[in-house]
Motif scaffolding. Structure first.
Motif, PDB file in Angstrom:
ATOM      1  N   PRO A 195       0.834  -1.207   0.000  1.00  0.00           N
ATOM      2  CA  PRO A 195       0.000   0.000   0.000  1.00  0.00           C
ATOM      3  C   PRO A 195       0.867   1.255   0.000  1.00  0.00           C
ATOM      4  O   PRO A 195       1.900   1.308   0.650  1.00  0.00           O
ATOM      5  CB  PRO A 195      -0.795  -0.117   1.316  1.00  0.00           C
ATOM      6  CG  PRO A 195      -0.662  -1.545   1.741  1.00  0.00           C
ATOM      7  CD  PRO A 195       0.674  -1.984   1.245  1.00  0.00           C
ATOM      8  N   ALA A 219      -1.802   4.740   9.134  1.00  0.00           N
ATOM      9  CA  ALA A 219      -1.027   3.501   9.079  1.00  0.00           C
ATOM     10  C   ALA A 219       0.281   3.606   9.847  1.00  0.00           C
ATOM     11  O   ALA A 219       0.825   2.593  10.298  1.00  0.00           O
ATOM     12  CB  ALA A 219      -0.752   3.110   7.625  1.00  0.00           C
ATOM     13  N   GLY A 277       0.341  -0.827   7.049  1.00  0.00           N
ATOM     14  CA  GLY A 277      -0.177  -1.541   5.889  1.00  0.00           C
ATOM     15  C   GLY A 277       0.127  -3.023   5.870  1.00  0.00           C
ATOM     16  O   GLY A 277      -0.042  -3.670   4.831  1.00  0.00           O
ATOM     17  N   VAL A 299      -5.573  -2.637   4.325  1.00  0.00           N
ATOM     18  CA  VAL A 299      -5.471  -1.354   3.616  1.00  0.00           C
ATOM     19  C   VAL A 299      -6.587  -0.446   4.111  1.00  0.00           C
ATOM     20  O   VAL A 299      -7.776  -0.746   3.940  1.00  0.00           O
ATOM     21  CB  VAL A 299      -5.573  -1.538   2.095  1.00  0.00           C
ATOM     22  CG1 VAL A 299      -5.516  -0.184   1.384  1.00  0.00           C
ATOM     23  CG2 VAL A 299      -4.464  -2.450   1.590  1.00  0.00           C
ATOM     24  N   LEU A 334       0.522  -8.705   2.391  1.00  0.00           N
ATOM     25  CA  LEU A 334       0.391  -7.266   2.573  1.00  0.00           C
ATOM     26  C   LEU A 334       1.689  -6.679   3.122  1.00  0.00           C
ATOM     27  O   LEU A 334       2.115  -7.003   4.229  1.00  0.00           O
ATOM     28  CB  LEU A 334      -0.766  -6.943   3.522  1.00  0.00           C
ATOM     29  CG  LEU A 334      -2.162  -6.905   2.891  1.00  0.00           C
ATOM     30  CD1 LEU A 334      -3.207  -6.564   3.947  1.00  0.00           C
ATOM     31  CD2 LEU A 334      -2.226  -5.893   1.747  1.00  0.00           C
ATOM     32  N   ASN A 335       2.311  -5.832   2.315  1.00  0.00           N
ATOM     33  CA  ASN A 335       3.554  -5.145   2.685  1.00  0.00           C
ATOM     34  C   ASN A 335       4.557  -6.109   3.316  1.00  0.00           C
ATOM     35  O   ASN A 335       5.071  -5.864   4.423  1.00  0.00           O
ATOM     36  CB  ASN A 335       3.264  -3.983   3.646  1.00  0.00           C
ATOM     37  CG  ASN A 335       4.135  -2.785   3.342  1.00  0.00           C
ATOM     38  OD1 ASN A 335       4.909  -2.763   2.386  1.00  0.00           O
ATOM     39  ND2 ASN A 335       4.027  -1.759   4.165  1.00  0.00           N
TER      40      ASN A 335
END
Length: 469
Positions: free
Chosen positions: A71, A148, A203, A207, A460-461
């Motif tokens: 993200p 975030a 992130g 998201v 995710l990330n």
């Protein structure tokens, strides 16, 4: 993986449209890295959804194909948290930038995650309100990224971090599941308050797509002063007095060491309001309901402090223009990247320890590199110290080597002081090797358990903050 599977690329274009998926040279360089100076990397694709349903579709497709997603917000981070990892696509929230609603009576604002901090501030101001977070990158940073990373900035002493501004969130999980947590009630004790799992998670858990934010009544008056002090203890005493005299209305208390003052006056071309240099200056701001009343009250506090020998000199702004000029001194931090090959630190410490810690850092750096040049400044009201060291002053060491050596020295001192290696910028990639300085093995195990529960495929990330077990 060096390219996206064609089937995934086609499905993403179908879901987001041709203007929602960029590949190759069409991906602007600003999406390759952030302000941290981390080595740029072009993502396999740049996804630019325009609403939450498209975010969910994109994540669902990437989940099915096992493709990681990074993200991205305004790309102003200083820890490498939004830099693409190998084999990943980037998901930018820049098109999701709407201020959806504002209720001045309730003091709430709903916006999409791609709205800039400045846009939120301006919308609040137009309604006679103020948003409680402010920082130098306000024109570029985005609310989703602020949340975030649990951003802080100049107003924490009065309003708290981003966490304190968030009444509700909408978040999309790695598999495309949408969590609607947009409930405005302050009192809602119905199990886990899930939104707090995502604030500060950089992130790695979901998201953030929309936010319900708390606003505050805009103060009718502000008084701003730059006060000169002899030592750190005087700054602590002045902070205590101002908190007592202005309960709940002390809006800023920014401490600048002499090395930063010299840098700021030179970088901004702003003349010092004082006839001589001083070891410390504090930029303080208080708010109130009437200009004359708050100005007189602050002047009285300063007069007593000067009679006591606590304050050596003071410049009390008599207009908004003079207040802005004083703030320009503090906001010279924006000039650091262009004037120094800077190794930057964002540290938090117990308030009583910060003064000795800052002196010990510079002493140890000078012992190792007699020519070292560092500047120190901080949000004293919330225990946040910033230190920037110019790598060019370290005897010709290559930057990466200089960075490793300086970080090992400084973070070693942070560990001894039981402080935090990241006060407000997050961990990302840059501070990942030092997370153990501020978190116990048991805490890290709990973090990994939460990550595995929400993102079992680590899509995710990935690689940010910590490595999965």
């Amino acid at each position: 993986m060096s390219t996206l599977p064609s089937s995934l690329l086609c499905a993403l274009i179908d879901a987001l449209g041709t203007d929602g998926v960029y590949t190759g040279d069409a991906i602007a360089p600003r999406h390759h890295t952030d302000w941290s100076g981390t080595e740029p990397r072009r993502p396999l694709a740049l996804l630019r959804p325009s609403h939450t349903a498209q975010v969910a579709q994109a994540l669902r497709l990437c989940h099915v194909h096992g493709v990681p997603v990074v993200p991205q917000g305004g790309m102003t981070g200083l820890a490498g948290g939004a830099v693409p990892t190998f084999g990943a696509v980037a998901l930018s929230l820049e098109r999701m930038n709407a201020i959806e609603s504002l209720d001045a009576t309730a003091g709430t604002l709903v916006c999409q995650a791609g709205a800039t901090l400045q846009a939120v501030q301006e919308a609040a101001k137009a309604a006679g309100c103020v948003f409680g977070v402010d920082l130098g990158a306000r024109g570029s940073c985005q609310i989703g990224g602020n949340l975030a990373t649990n951003a802080g900035g100049n107003g924490v002493v009065q309003f708290g971090m981003m966490r304190e501004q968030a009444l509700g969130l909408e978040v999309v999980l790695a598999d495309g599941t949408v969590l609607d947590m947009m409930r405005p009630m302050l009192k809602n004790n119905t199990g886990y308050d899930l939104k707090h799992w995502f604030i500060g998670s950089e992130g790695t858990l979901g998201v953030i797509t929309r936010a319900l934010l708390q606003l505050h009544p805009e103060p009718r008056a502000r008084a701003t002063v730059l006060a000169a002090l002899a030592d750190y203890a005087s700054a602590m005493t002045l902070l205590t007095r101002l908190k007592a005299c202005f309960p709940g209305t002390l809006a800023a208390f920014e401490l600048m060491w002499e090395d930063f003052q010299r840098f700021a006056f030179d970088a901004t071309g702003t003349p010092s309001p004082f006839t001589q240099s001083h070891p410390f200056t504090v930029l303080a701001e208080v708010s109130g309901s009437d200009n004359e009343t708050v100005q007189d009250a602050l002047q009285h506090v300063l007069e007593v402090a000067m009679e006591d020998g606590l304050v050596l000199d003071a410049a009390l702004a008599q207009s908004e223009a003079q207040a802005a000029a004083l703030w320009r001194i503090r906001e010279a931090t924006a000039e650091i990247p262009s004037r120094m090959q800077s190794i930057n630190f964002d540290i938090s410490l117990p308030l009583q320890a910060m003064g000795d810690f800052a002196e010990r850092c510079v002493q140890r750096l000078s012992e190792r590199w007699p020519s070292q040049r560092s500047v120190r400044f901080g949000h004293l009201g919330d225990g946040n110290l910033h230190l920037s060291t110019d790598a060019r002053s370290l005897g010709g060491l290559p930057f990466k080597e200089a960075e490793r050596e300086v970080e090992a020295l400084v973070y070693g001192l942070v560990a001894q002081a039981n402080g935090s290696v990241s006060a407000e910028h997050g961990i990302g990639l840059h501070k990942k090797p030092y997370l153990g300085v501020s978190r116990s093995p048991a805490e890290l195990a709990a973090m990994r358990a939460i990550k595995h529960a929400l993102d079992p495929l680590d899509l995710l990330n990935p690689g940010k903050v910590f490595d999965p077990a």
